[in-house]
Design a protein around this motif. Structure first.
Motif, PDB file in Angstrom:
ATOM      1  N   GLN A  57      30.331 -13.005  11.331  1.00 45.15           N
ATOM      2  CA  GLN A  57      29.686 -13.171  12.635  1.00 45.15           C
ATOM      3  C   GLN A  57      29.436 -14.640  12.960  1.00 45.15           C
ATOM      4  OE1 GLN A  57      26.407 -10.946  14.070  1.00 45.15           O
ATOM      5  NE2 GLN A  57      28.099  -9.892  15.071  1.00 45.15           N
ATOM      6  N   ILE A  58      28.942 -15.375  11.958  1.00 43.75           N
ATOM      7  CA  ILE A  58      28.602 -16.779  12.202  1.00 43.75           C
ATOM      8  C   ILE A  58      29.863 -17.589  12.499  1.00 43.75           C
ATOM      9  CG2 ILE A  58      27.817 -18.888  11.059  1.00 43.75           C
ATOM     10  CD1 ILE A  58      25.626 -17.255   9.767  1.00 43.75           C
ATOM     11  N   ARG A  60      32.776 -16.579  13.507  1.00 47.15           N
ATOM     12  CA  ARG A  60      33.489 -16.202  14.724  1.00 47.15           C
ATOM     13  C   ARG A  60      32.652 -16.454  15.969  1.00 47.15           C
ATOM     14  NH1 ARG A  60      37.114 -11.256  15.068  1.00 47.15           N
ATOM     15  NH2 ARG A  60      35.150 -10.310  15.678  1.00 47.15           N
ATOM     16  N   GLY A  61      31.337 -16.625  15.781  1.00 48.34           N
ATOM     17  CA  GLY A  61      30.467 -16.763  16.950  1.00 48.34           C
ATOM     18  C   GLY A  61      30.212 -18.201  17.370  1.00 48.34           C
ATOM     19  N   THR A  62      30.729 -19.165  16.585  1.00 47.96           N
ATOM     20  CA  THR A  62      30.490 -20.568  16.926  1.00 47.96           C
ATOM     21  C   THR A  62      31.828 -21.303  16.989  1.00 47.96           C
ATOM     22  OG1 THR A  62      30.163 -21.049  14.586  1.00 47.96           O
ATOM     23  CG2 THR A  62      28.195 -20.648  15.877  1.00 47.96           C
ATOM     24  N   PRO A  63      31.899 -22.390  17.781  1.00 47.54           N
ATOM     25  CA  PRO A  63      33.178 -23.098  17.931  1.00 47.54           C
ATOM     26  C   PRO A  63      33.586 -23.809  16.637  1.00 47.54           C
ATOM     27  CG  PRO A  63      31.601 -23.753  19.636  1.00 47.54           C
ATOM     28  CD  PRO A  63      30.852 -22.976  18.619  1.00 47.54           C
ATOM     29  N   LEU A  65      34.913 -26.579  16.413  1.00 44.60           N
ATOM     30  CA  LEU A  65      34.552 -27.997  16.523  1.00 44.60           C
ATOM     31  C   LEU A  65      33.166 -28.259  15.940  1.00 44.60           C
ATOM     32  CD1 LEU A  65      35.163 -30.828  17.625  1.00 44.60           C
ATOM     33  CD2 LEU A  65      34.095 -30.137  19.763  1.00 44.60           C
ATOM     34  N   ILE A  66      32.194 -27.387  16.298  1.00 49.67           N
ATOM     35  CA  ILE A  66      30.828 -27.570  15.809  1.00 49.67           C
ATOM     36  C   ILE A  66      30.789 -27.358  14.294  1.00 49.67           C
ATOM     37  CG2 ILE A  66      28.458 -26.727  15.998  1.00 49.67           C
ATOM     38  CD1 ILE A  66      29.208 -28.058  18.497  1.00 49.67           C
ATOM     39  N   LEU A  70      29.426 -30.043  11.650  1.00 48.29           N
ATOM     40  CA  LEU A  70      28.380 -29.754  10.677  1.00 48.29           C
ATOM     41  C   LEU A  70      28.842 -30.088   9.272  1.00 48.29           C
ATOM     42  CD1 LEU A  70      26.575 -26.506  11.850  1.00 48.29           C
ATOM     43  CD2 LEU A  70      25.518 -28.657  11.192  1.00 48.29           C
ATOM     44  N   TYR A  99      38.403 -14.884  10.399  1.00 47.99           N
ATOM     45  CA  TYR A  99      39.377 -14.116  11.188  1.00 47.99           C
ATOM     46  C   TYR A  99      40.269 -13.285  10.274  1.00 47.99           C
ATOM     47  CZ  TYR A  99      37.812 -16.598  15.268  1.00 47.99           C
ATOM     48  OH  TYR A  99      37.029 -17.056  16.295  1.00 47.99           O
TER      49      TYR A  99
ATOM     50  N   LYS B 163      34.021 -20.593  23.245  1.00 53.13           N
ATOM     51  CA  LYS B 163      33.981 -21.503  22.104  1.00 53.13           C
ATOM     52  C   LYS B 163      34.934 -22.680  22.311  1.00 53.13           C
ATOM     53  CE  LYS B 163      34.553 -17.864  19.641  1.00 53.13           C
ATOM     54  NZ  LYS B 163      35.127 -17.234  18.449  1.00 53.13           N
ATOM     55  N   TYR B 194      23.495 -30.422  15.429  1.00 54.93           N
ATOM     56  CA  TYR B 194      24.668 -29.549  15.452  1.00 54.93           C
ATOM     57  C   TYR B 194      24.301 -28.127  15.059  1.00 54.93           C
ATOM     58  CZ  TYR B 194      27.609 -33.603  16.238  1.00 54.93           C
ATOM     59  OH  TYR B 194      28.180 -34.714  16.781  1.00 54.93           O
ATOM     60  N   TYR B 201      25.484 -21.704  20.820  1.00 56.07           N
ATOM     61  CA  TYR B 201      26.814 -21.094  20.995  1.00 56.07           C
ATOM     62  C   TYR B 201      26.816 -19.662  20.475  1.00 56.07           C
ATOM     63  CZ  TYR B 201      29.546 -25.164  22.477  1.00 56.07           C
ATOM     64  OH  TYR B 201      30.073 -26.200  23.181  1.00 56.07           O
ATOM     65  N   PHE B 202      26.180 -19.480  19.320  1.00 49.08           N
ATOM     66  CA  PHE B 202      26.165 -18.149  18.706  1.00 49.08           C
ATOM     67  C   PHE B 202      25.483 -17.147  19.629  1.00 49.08           C
ATOM     68  CE2 PHE B 202      24.405 -14.967  15.769  1.00 49.08           C
ATOM     69  CZ  PHE B 202      25.574 -14.576  15.152  1.00 49.08           C
ATOM     70  N   SER B 205      27.689 -16.411  22.658  1.00 49.93           N
ATOM     71  CA  SER B 205      28.832 -15.508  22.452  1.00 49.93           C
ATOM     72  C   SER B 205      28.349 -14.099  22.153  1.00 49.93           C
ATOM     73  CB  SER B 205      29.801 -16.026  21.383  1.00 49.93           C
ATOM     74  OG  SER B 205      29.138 -16.441  20.247  1.00 49.93           O
TER      75      SER B 205
END
Lengths: 215, 226
Positions: A57-58, A60-63, A65-66, A70, A99, B163, B194, B201-202, B205
């Motif tokens: 979840q984490i 796939r839920g954030t870009p 890039l970020i 990090l 994924y 995203k 960040y 973002y989380f 989405s």
């Protein structure tokens, strides 16, 4: 334009090689870690199942890039100094694993329960049934989506340029600052990416069509 | 980090969140504008692939392959940094919306084509048999069913796009990732900032996924009847 191409193509080709390496290392992490996570999501331990679910979840839920920011800037604050290339491999690998885990899961779930039950009935242990009965069949189901992930990963490596990992896109930025001809250089880089991805896409579509016919 | 240090660090978070949430609003706007552009361009490309005039079909196919096999970041750089060489200096927000729209069009046109093809052939034949015109068949018979089939894939596309808009930060479009970057260069507190950006973002989405689910249910006659 031709003179410019002749001047920069050796640099573009070496940068393309760096991009391929970046994608290959990240794919290796994704393929292995993704399988571990997919198996963890089916484990008997509720803790493991939850942890694997949260991981997916984490990531796939954030870009991506970020995630790279990090890992590259964030870990440095804790004294873990990774090179930008290492950070990019790690970040893209962890991202791809999430994924891949979903792809493996759908592959495993697509193999009928009856297959597992039959394997258990003839006395196999659950791990044996997974190893010898379910996974070999699941591989066929997951190959096309894995091909898709590969192509996307090859394109997504360009994001690594934003943490200054030495890939094709970063070289493009350097060259465009050096020659001051951004349009030509970014178009050329686009062509190099196209030449890497398009054959893969064709191969994948060909394999998908053959797979559809054999079933 | 000591306990007191941690507390004083957390005390800054509301300020960070304030700046980041302005970026989050821009991110949502960018996502909406880009998806609309992708739907419209995608619809056009899907239509062009069915055109009777061959060059139109070739153009649509070439468009599809080019935009599918080149990273979206490269496309954004061509539109933003490249075009400025020709004297076309698009504002960052316009350039990235156009870029995500064109890139997304390749994905959406395939989704549209696939879902139109997935509508049962008998539906079209029955409509023809009662004398409906082709345009009417498309509008009132095929499209409503195709949209329902397309919804899950379109939803996934929008979540992916949300995203991907973080890449707009490279063109200095004032969205969430860019605000985070500025805040980091001002305070040097990359981990916290960040992390907070990732959290936003989380949540975005997650909310979008919920919205997609509800939309799917809304268009599903069985679920609505129940």
């Amino acid at each position: 334009m031709i003179a410019l191409w002749l001047a920069i193509y050796p640099e573009l080709l070496s940068a393309a090689w760096a991009t391929i390496q970046l994608a290959a290392f990240a794919l290796a992490i994704g393929l292995v870690l993704g399988l571990v996570i997919a198996l963890a999501r089916r484990s008997h331990s509720a803790m493991l199942r939850r942890a694997a679910g949260i991981y997916v979840q984490i990531f796939r839920g954030t870009p991506a890039l970020i995630q790279l920011f990090l890992i590259y800037f964030g870990l440095a604050e804790f004294g873990v100094k990774l090179s930008s290339f290492q950070a990019a491999v790690l970040g893209l690998g962890l991202n791809t694993a999430a994924y891949m885990a979903e792809i493996y899961r759908s592959g495993i779930e697509a193999i009928a329960r009856g297959q597992t039950e039959a394997a258990l009935a003839i006395g196999m242990r659950p791990m044996q049934a997974m190893r010898w009965i379910v996974l070999p069949q699941a591989v066929r189901v997951v190959l096309p989506p894995i091909g898709n992930v590969m192509i996307n990963l090859l394109k997504d490596t360009s994001v690594a340029s934003l943490i200054a990992a030495p890939d094709l896109m970063l070289r493009a930025q350097d060259l465009s600052a050096e020659y001051f001809r951004p349009l030509e250089i970014y178009v050329m880089v686009g062509i190099v990416y196209f030449l890497m991805c398009f054959p893969l896409s064709l191969l994948l579509r060909h394999a998908e069509r053959r797979g559809a016919r054999s079933r | 980090m000591t306990g007191a240090g941690f507390l004083s660090a957390v005390a800054d978070w509301p300020r960070f969140l304030g700046v980041l949430s302005e970026g989050a609003i821009a991110t949502v706007g960018l996502t909406i504008a880009s998806s609309l552009a992708a739907f419209i361009f995608g619809g056009l490309i899907a239509l062009m692939r069915e055109a009777r005039f061959p060059p139109l079909r070739w153009f649509a196919l070439a468009f599809l392959e080019v935009f599918r096999n080149v990273p979206v970041l490269t496309q954004l750089f061509i539109l933003y940094f490249g075009l400025s060489r020709l004297g076309i200096q698009l504002p960052a927000t316009v350039a990235v919306t156009l870029g995500f729209g064109l890139n997304g069009a390749a994905v959406c046109s395939e989704i549209f084509r696939g879902s139109i093809a997935a509508v049962d052939r008998g539906q079209r034949e029955a409509a023809q048999a009662i004398g409906m015109s082709n345009g009417l068949i498309m509008l009132s018979i095929i499209a409503p069913q195709a949209i329902r089939i397309a919804l899950p894939a379109l939803g996934n596309f929008c979540i992916g796009l949300l995203k991907h808009t973080s890449l707009a930060s490279a063109a200095a479009a004032p969205e969430l990732a860019y605000r985070a970057k500025l805040l980091v260069s001002e305070t040097f507190r990359s981990t916290e900032i960040y992390f907070l950006a990732a959290l936003i973002y989380f949540l975005l989405s997650l909310a979008l996924a919920r919205l997609v689910q509800r939309t799917e249910k809304h268009f599903d006659p069985l679920a609505r009847a129940a």
